[in-house]
Design an enzyme around this catalytic site. Structure first.
Site, PDB file in Angstrom:
ATOM      1  N   SER A 119      29.037 104.238  34.332  1.00 35.16           N
ATOM      2  CA  SER A 119      29.526 103.138  33.488  1.00 35.16           C
ATOM      3  C   SER A 119      31.007 103.277  33.218  1.00 35.16           C
ATOM      4  O   SER A 119      31.651 102.317  32.811  1.00 35.16           O
ATOM      5  CB  SER A 119      28.835 103.141  32.130  1.00 35.16           C
ATOM      6  OG  SER A 119      27.488 103.396  32.224  1.00 35.16           O
ATOM      7  N   HIS A 140      27.010  99.173  39.610  1.00 34.45           N
ATOM      8  CA  HIS A 140      26.780  99.291  38.162  1.00 34.45           C
ATOM      9  C   HIS A 140      25.728  98.279  37.717  1.00 34.45           C
ATOM     10  O   HIS A 140      26.005  97.095  37.573  1.00 34.45           O
ATOM     11  CB  HIS A 140      28.112  99.082  37.417  1.00 34.45           C
ATOM     12  CG  HIS A 140      28.011  99.324  35.949  1.00 34.45           C
ATOM     13  ND1 HIS A 140      28.526  98.469  35.006  1.00 34.45           N
ATOM     14  CD2 HIS A 140      27.446 100.336  35.248  1.00 34.45           C
ATOM     15  CE1 HIS A 140      28.289  98.945  33.807  1.00 34.45           C
ATOM     16  NE2 HIS A 140      27.631 100.073  33.918  1.00 34.45           N
ATOM     17  N   GLU A 152      27.421  94.831  38.958  1.00 31.65           N
ATOM     18  CA  GLU A 152      28.873  94.909  39.188  1.00 31.65           C
ATOM     19  C   GLU A 152      29.104  95.870  40.352  1.00 31.65           C
ATOM     20  O   GLU A 152      28.685  97.031  40.287  1.00 31.65           O
ATOM     21  CB  GLU A 152      29.589  95.483  37.950  1.00 31.65           C
ATOM     22  CG  GLU A 152      29.744  94.524  36.796  1.00 31.65           C
ATOM     23  CD  GLU A 152      30.506  95.144  35.605  1.00 31.65           C
ATOM     24  OE1 GLU A 152      31.124  94.391  34.853  1.00 31.65           O
ATOM     25  OE2 GLU A 152      30.475  96.373  35.402  1.00 31.65           O
ATOM     26  N   ASN A 190      32.117  95.760  30.107  1.00 37.62           N
ATOM     27  CA  ASN A 190      32.502  96.607  28.964  1.00 37.62           C
ATOM     28  C   ASN A 190      33.946  96.373  28.540  1.00 37.62           C
ATOM     29  O   ASN A 190      34.278  96.443  27.366  1.00 37.62           O
ATOM     30  CB  ASN A 190      32.284  98.088  29.282  1.00 37.62           C
ATOM     31  CG  ASN A 190      30.820  98.461  29.119  1.00 37.62           C
ATOM     32  OD1 ASN A 190      30.069  97.763  28.452  1.00 37.62           O
ATOM     33  ND2 ASN A 190      30.414  99.549  29.745  1.00 37.62           N
TER      34      ASN A 190
END
Ligand SMILES: NC(=O)c1ccc[n+]([C@@H]2O[C@H](COP(=O)([O-])OP(=O)(O)OC[C@H]3O[C@@H](n4cnc5c(N)ncnc54)[C@H](O)[C@@H]3O)[C@@H](O)[C@H]2O)c1
Length: 373
Positions: A119, A140, A152, A190
């Site tokens: 991550s 991801h 991702e 994120n």
């Protein structure tokens, strides 16, 4: 063509990745360091299969087919020796991941692609543990893997076009929508989620609105699936704090975790899993603070604007394109609209005006991005 995947780590993410692969016809071997961890991973996977059967999404025959494509072992060399793709989903630790990738690289066939589900760690640095950086990529996934549609793909400096195309095809087979981000802190989702949570906490610290007012505004006016405080408690404040700290370390002060978040995490109040975070989930009922009377429309604009700005910086820096960023936020964070769709609705001139005013009041973290110039 990927016929066999080895998934390294049979935890929450690894077992989910194994599930969506086997469900979609790919042969999978799952690896962990101890038999008891494998047993736990297989148990989690069987629960997912049973849920599918209960919901009428999977027939008994399909379930048997899925399970027949799955195996598990503690022998990593054995698992990767005939794999076309290896997806690593072990603990988030650079040194441990590099050691494991060196082992995988030595044992996997020359054509195999090596992927990591990290991550927050650098894809380029992880790739240095192998002799095939062109065949190295970030894949991801989002939790829970069977339910979340987004994947991702994180591209390193040396990742080849062929590797990207193969990872895209695997994602599609697994039922995922893929977006592409260049290797950079927080990738897309994120990177854009953190400014909203950070701004919400700063708004609370400045006494401009209560957490209930902020959560309600984002839910009702912003049409978000949950307000930032509820979301933080749900995801885990420790996880949010770590993600924000990584961005702070790698990008700078504009991502500095606010003291309120730091203090909650240090006191063990990490959200629903500890029965206390921004809110209390135990028996003790905490009276909400008296409302400050903040305008819900203002709250939503003020919290979304830094994320829209950050999205524009991703485009300015050539990390991802507008379409992928919008898609990533809708599928990975359940935003009702992507940041560029928000920007179009709001009007680029108005955003520029909003940010210019914010920058003059609050400094360079709100500067107008090149995108708007
Ligand atoms: N949990 C999430 O929501 C989420 C989302 C996206 C990405 N990730 C990333 O996915 C990775 C895994 O996270 P998780 O939540 O599944 O963790 P987890 O703790 O549930 O599982 C990790 C598993 O890896 C195993 N493991 C550790 N070292 C190993 C080794 N050398 N060989 C084989 N197995 C080994 C552990 O025994 C454990 O079963 C991390 O990099 C994390 O950052 C997590």
């Amino acid at each position: 063509m990927v016929n066999k995947i080895a998934v390294i780590g049979s935890g929450l993410m690894g077992s989910g990745i194994a599930y969506v692969s086997a469900w979609n016809g790919i042969t999978v071997t799952m690896v962990d360091i101890k038999q008891e961890f494998i047993d736990k991973g297989m148990e989690r996977l069987r629960t997912d299969v049973m849920t599918g059967i209960d919901k009428g999404k999977i027939t008994m025959t399909q379930a048997e087919g899925l399970m027949s494509r799955l195996s598990a072992t503690i022998d990593i060399e054995e698992a990767v020796k005939d794999a076309d793709l290896v997806i690593e989903a072990i603990f988030e630790n650079m040194e441990v991941k590099k050691e494991v990738f060196a082992k995988i690289d030595a044992a996997a066939p020359a054509h195999a692609i090596l992927a990591t589900n990290t991550s927050s760690l650098s894809i380029d640095e992880l790739a240095t543990a192998t002799k095939r950086p062109d065949k190295f990529i970030g894949m991801h996934y989002f939790s829970p893997v069977p339910a979340m549609k987004l994947l991702e793909l994180v591209i390193g400096d040396k990742t080849s076009a062929e590797t990207i195309a193969t990872a895209e095809a695997v994602g599609k087979t697994q039922g995922k929508t893929t977006v592409i981000a260049k290797n950079s802190p927080g990738f897309i989702v994120n990177r854009l989620l953190m400014p909203v949570m950070r701004e919400a906490i700063l708004m609370l610290e400045r006494g401009e609105a209560t957490k209930e007012e902020i959560d309600n505004a984002m839910l009702q006016v912003g049409k978000a699936p949950a307000g930032p405080f509820t979301l933080g408690d749900f995801v885990g404040l420790d996880i949010a704090y770590n993600a924000m700290s990584t961005l702070y370390r790698e990008i700078g002060d504009c991502f500095k975790p606010p003291d309120t978040l730091k203090n909650l995490v240090e006191s063990g109040a990490i959200g629903m899993k500890s029965k206390k975070g921004f809110y209390s989930y135990g028996a003790d009922i905490v009276e909400p603070e008296a409302p400050k009377g903040a305008d819900p429309n203002w709250i939503v604009e003020r919290l979304n604007m830094p994320a829209v700005r950050e999205a524009m910086i991703l485009v300015d820096d050539d990390i991802a394109n507008k379409e992928d960023i919008d898609m990533a936020m809708k599928l990975g964070a359940s935003w009702p609209m992507g940041p560029f769709e928000m920007a179009d609705k709001f009007g680029l001139d108005k955003i520029k005006e909003f940010l210019t005013k914010l920058e003059s009041e609050s400094g360079a973290c709100y500067s107008v991005p090149k995108y708007l110039e």
